[in-house]
Design a protein around this motif. Structure first.
Motif, PDB file in Angstrom:
ATOM      1  N   ASN A   1       3.474   4.228  19.812  1.00  0.00           N
ATOM      2  CA  ASN A   1       4.218   5.463  19.552  1.00  0.00           C
ATOM      3  C   ASN A   1       4.368   5.771  18.078  1.00  0.00           C
ATOM      4  O   ASN A   1       4.896   6.812  17.722  1.00  0.00           O
ATOM      5  CB  ASN A   1       5.610   5.381  20.192  1.00  0.00           C
ATOM      6  N   TRP A   2       3.925   4.876  17.208  1.00  0.00           N
ATOM      7  CA  TRP A   2       4.084   5.063  15.770  1.00  0.00           C
ATOM      8  C   TRP A   2       3.079   6.082  15.237  1.00  0.00           C
ATOM      9  O   TRP A   2       1.935   6.148  15.674  1.00  0.00           O
ATOM     10  CB  TRP A   2       3.874   3.740  15.046  1.00  0.00           C
ATOM     11  N   ASN A   3       3.524   6.904  14.277  1.00  0.00           N
ATOM     12  CA  ASN A   3       2.621   7.745  13.503  1.00  0.00           C
ATOM     13  C   ASN A   3       3.134   7.775  12.067  1.00  0.00           C
ATOM     14  O   ASN A   3       4.271   7.395  11.787  1.00  0.00           O
ATOM     15  CB  ASN A   3       2.471   9.145  14.105  1.00  0.00           C
ATOM     16  N   SER A   4       2.318   8.228  11.159  1.00  0.00           N
ATOM     17  CA  SER A   4       2.666   8.131   9.732  1.00  0.00           C
ATOM     18  C   SER A   4       3.822   9.041   9.329  1.00  0.00           C
ATOM     19  O   SER A   4       4.396   8.849   8.258  1.00  0.00           O
ATOM     20  CB  SER A   4       1.442   8.427   8.875  1.00  0.00           C
ATOM     21  N   SER A   5       4.210   9.986  10.155  1.00  0.00           N
ATOM     22  CA  SER A   5       5.360  10.832   9.816  1.00  0.00           C
ATOM     23  C   SER A   5       6.667  10.034   9.843  1.00  0.00           C
ATOM     24  O   SER A   5       7.650  10.439   9.220  1.00  0.00           O
ATOM     25  CB  SER A   5       5.450  12.023  10.759  1.00  0.00           C
ATOM     26  N   LEU A   6       6.695   8.903  10.524  1.00  0.00           N
ATOM     27  CA  LEU A   6       7.882   8.049  10.551  1.00  0.00           C
ATOM     28  C   LEU A   6       8.097   7.339   9.212  1.00  0.00           C
ATOM     29  O   LEU A   6       9.188   6.839   8.952  1.00  0.00           O
ATOM     30  CB  LEU A   6       7.785   7.026  11.681  1.00  0.00           C
ATOM     31  N   CYS A   7       7.089   7.314   8.369  1.00  0.00           N
ATOM     32  CA  CYS A   7       7.211   6.677   7.050  1.00  0.00           C
ATOM     33  C   CYS A   7       8.095   7.476   6.097  1.00  0.00           C
ATOM     34  O   CYS A   7       8.580   6.933   5.107  1.00  0.00           O
ATOM     35  CB  CYS A   7       5.839   6.508   6.400  1.00  0.00           C
ATOM     36  N   GLU A   8       8.304   8.735   6.390  1.00  0.00           N
ATOM     37  CA  GLU A   8       9.065   9.589   5.476  1.00  0.00           C
ATOM     38  C   GLU A   8      10.496   9.100   5.295  1.00  0.00           C
ATOM     39  O   GLU A   8      11.012   9.061   4.175  1.00  0.00           O
ATOM     40  CB  GLU A   8       9.074  11.022   5.994  1.00  0.00           C
ATOM     41  N   ASP A   9      11.158   8.702   6.370  1.00  0.00           N
ATOM     42  CA  ASP A   9      12.548   8.263   6.305  1.00  0.00           C
ATOM     43  C   ASP A   9      12.709   6.759   6.520  1.00  0.00           C
ATOM     44  O   ASP A   9      13.819   6.285   6.762  1.00  0.00           O
ATOM     45  CB  ASP A   9      13.375   8.997   7.362  1.00  0.00           C
TER      46      ASP A   9
ATOM     47  N   MET B   1       0.848  -1.166   0.000  1.00  0.00           N
ATOM     48  CA  MET B   1       0.000   0.000   0.000  1.00  0.00           C
ATOM     49  C   MET B   1       0.898   1.235   0.000  1.00  0.00           C
ATOM     50  O   MET B   1       1.992   1.217   0.556  1.00  0.00           O
ATOM     51  CB  MET B   1      -0.891  -0.038   1.234  1.00  0.00           C
ATOM     52  N   LYS B   2       0.421   2.287  -0.586  1.00  0.00           N
ATOM     53  CA  LYS B   2       1.202   3.527  -0.627  1.00  0.00           C
ATOM     54  C   LYS B   2       1.127   4.256   0.713  1.00  0.00           C
ATOM     55  O   LYS B   2       0.062   4.381   1.301  1.00  0.00           O
ATOM     56  CB  LYS B   2       0.695   4.440  -1.733  1.00  0.00           C
ATOM     57  N   THR B   3       2.277   4.731   1.142  1.00  0.00           N
ATOM     58  CA  THR B   3       2.354   5.517   2.369  1.00  0.00           C
ATOM     59  C   THR B   3       1.878   6.944   2.066  1.00  0.00           C
ATOM     60  O   THR B   3       1.726   7.315   0.902  1.00  0.00           O
ATOM     61  CB  THR B   3       3.797   5.559   2.901  1.00  0.00           C
ATOM     62  N   PRO B   4       1.668   7.775   3.073  1.00  0.00           N
ATOM     63  CA  PRO B   4       1.296   9.167   2.815  1.00  0.00           C
ATOM     64  C   PRO B   4       2.369   9.940   2.054  1.00  0.00           C
ATOM     65  O   PRO B   4       2.105  11.016   1.536  1.00  0.00           O
ATOM     66  CB  PRO B   4       1.099   9.747   4.214  1.00  0.00           C
TER      67      PRO B   4
ATOM     68  N   GLY C   1      -3.535   1.525   5.668  1.00  0.00           N
ATOM     69  CA  GLY C   1      -4.387   2.674   5.926  1.00  0.00           C
ATOM     70  C   GLY C   1      -5.825   2.361   5.553  1.00  0.00           C
ATOM     71  O   GLY C   1      -6.086   1.808   4.490  1.00  0.00           O
ATOM     72  N   ASP C   2      -6.742   2.689   6.431  1.00  0.00           N
ATOM     73  CA  ASP C   2      -8.164   2.476   6.182  1.00  0.00           C
ATOM     74  C   ASP C   2      -8.838   3.841   6.148  1.00  0.00           C
ATOM     75  O   ASP C   2      -8.939   4.517   7.168  1.00  0.00           O
ATOM     76  CB  ASP C   2      -8.765   1.611   7.282  1.00  0.00           C
ATOM     77  N   TYR C   3      -9.265   4.241   4.966  1.00  0.00           N
ATOM     78  CA  TYR C   3      -9.889   5.551   4.772  1.00  0.00           C
ATOM     79  C   TYR C   3     -11.326   5.422   4.271  1.00  0.00           C
ATOM     80  O   TYR C   3     -11.893   6.372   3.783  1.00  0.00           O
ATOM     81  CB  TYR C   3      -9.067   6.369   3.770  1.00  0.00           C
ATOM     82  N   TYR C   4     -11.903   4.244   4.396  1.00  0.00           N
ATOM     83  CA  TYR C   4     -13.237   3.976   3.876  1.00  0.00           C
ATOM     84  C   TYR C   4     -14.288   4.760   4.659  1.00  0.00           C
ATOM     85  O   TYR C   4     -14.355   4.695   5.883  1.00  0.00           O
ATOM     86  CB  TYR C   4     -13.514   2.475   3.956  1.00  0.00           C
ATOM     87  N   ARG C   5     -15.105   5.498   3.943  1.00  0.00           N
ATOM     88  CA  ARG C   5     -16.219   6.280   4.508  1.00  0.00           C
ATOM     89  C   ARG C   5     -15.791   7.198   5.646  1.00  0.00           C
ATOM     90  O   ARG C   5     -16.398   7.234   6.714  1.00  0.00           O
ATOM     91  CB  ARG C   5     -17.335   5.362   4.963  1.00  0.00           C
ATOM     92  N   GLY C   6     -14.721   7.917   5.422  1.00  0.00           N
ATOM     93  CA  GLY C   6     -14.299   8.922   6.383  1.00  0.00           C
ATOM     94  C   GLY C   6     -13.411   8.436   7.504  1.00  0.00           C
ATOM     95  O   GLY C   6     -13.000   9.228   8.349  1.00  0.00           O
TER      96      GLY C   6
ATOM     97  N   GLU D   1      -1.587   2.186  10.288  1.00  0.00           N
ATOM     98  CA  GLU D   1      -0.707   1.425  11.160  1.00  0.00           C
ATOM     99  C   GLU D   1       0.455   0.850  10.366  1.00  0.00           C
ATOM    100  O   GLU D   1       0.377   0.710   9.149  1.00  0.00           O
ATOM    101  CB  GLU D   1      -1.447   0.303  11.879  1.00  0.00           C
ATOM    102  N   CYS D   2       1.505   0.536  11.080  1.00  0.00           N
ATOM    103  CA  CYS D   2       2.662  -0.143  10.499  1.00  0.00           C
ATOM    104  C   CYS D   2       2.618  -1.577  11.001  1.00  0.00           C
ATOM    105  O   CYS D   2       2.763  -1.825  12.199  1.00  0.00           O
ATOM    106  CB  CYS D   2       3.960   0.539  10.909  1.00  0.00           C
ATOM    107  N   ARG D   3       2.441  -2.514  10.090  1.00  0.00           N
ATOM    108  CA  ARG D   3       2.329  -3.912  10.478  1.00  0.00           C
ATOM    109  C   ARG D   3       3.679  -4.605  10.575  1.00  0.00           C
ATOM    110  O   ARG D   3       3.738  -5.797  10.826  1.00  0.00           O
ATOM    111  CB  ARG D   3       1.423  -4.635   9.494  1.00  0.00           C
ATOM    112  N   GLY D   4       4.752  -3.865  10.401  1.00  0.00           N
ATOM    113  CA  GLY D   4       6.084  -4.427  10.552  1.00  0.00           C
ATOM    114  C   GLY D   4       6.618  -4.305  11.966  1.00  0.00           C
ATOM    115  O   GLY D   4       7.637  -4.897  12.308  1.00  0.00           O
TER     116      GLY D   4
END
Length: 100
Positions: free
Chosen positions: A36-44, A1-4, A14-19, A24-27
């Protein structure tokens, strides 16, 4: 799946269905890291680059959150399920699965 950040990652969900806005990171294995994970950690995160460089089916990646200077970053540990050995450079692989 594509990250932000527009990169394909097999661990990102990422689940964005109907608002909804659930990501989550499944790794991540550690429950504390999952909280403590948030999607900003996906950048690097190095996982998308490793997937592009090495698509070995025997490569097992586990992620964790580490600190570099005063910033949280995603770190990766790699091992080979065929040789049951840790892999030093996951971009290259263990050297046993695909010998030249």
């Amino acid at each position: 799946m594509k990250t932000p950040y527009g990169r394909d990652c097999r661990f990102f969900y990422g689940d964005y269905y109907r608002g909804r806005h659930f990501e989550e990171c499944r790794g991540l294995i550690n429950p504390e890291d999952k909280q403590n994970w948030n999607s900003s950690l996906c950048e690097d995160c190095p996982v998308p680059d490793i997937q592009l460089n090495n698509n070995c089916p025997n490569l097992v990646l586990t992620s964790y959150i580490g600190k570099v200077w005063f910033k949280k970053r995603m770190k990766v540990k790699a091992s080979c399920s065929k040789t049951l050995m840790p892999v030093e450079d996951p971009n290259v692989g263990c050297g046993h699965c695909h010998e030249i």
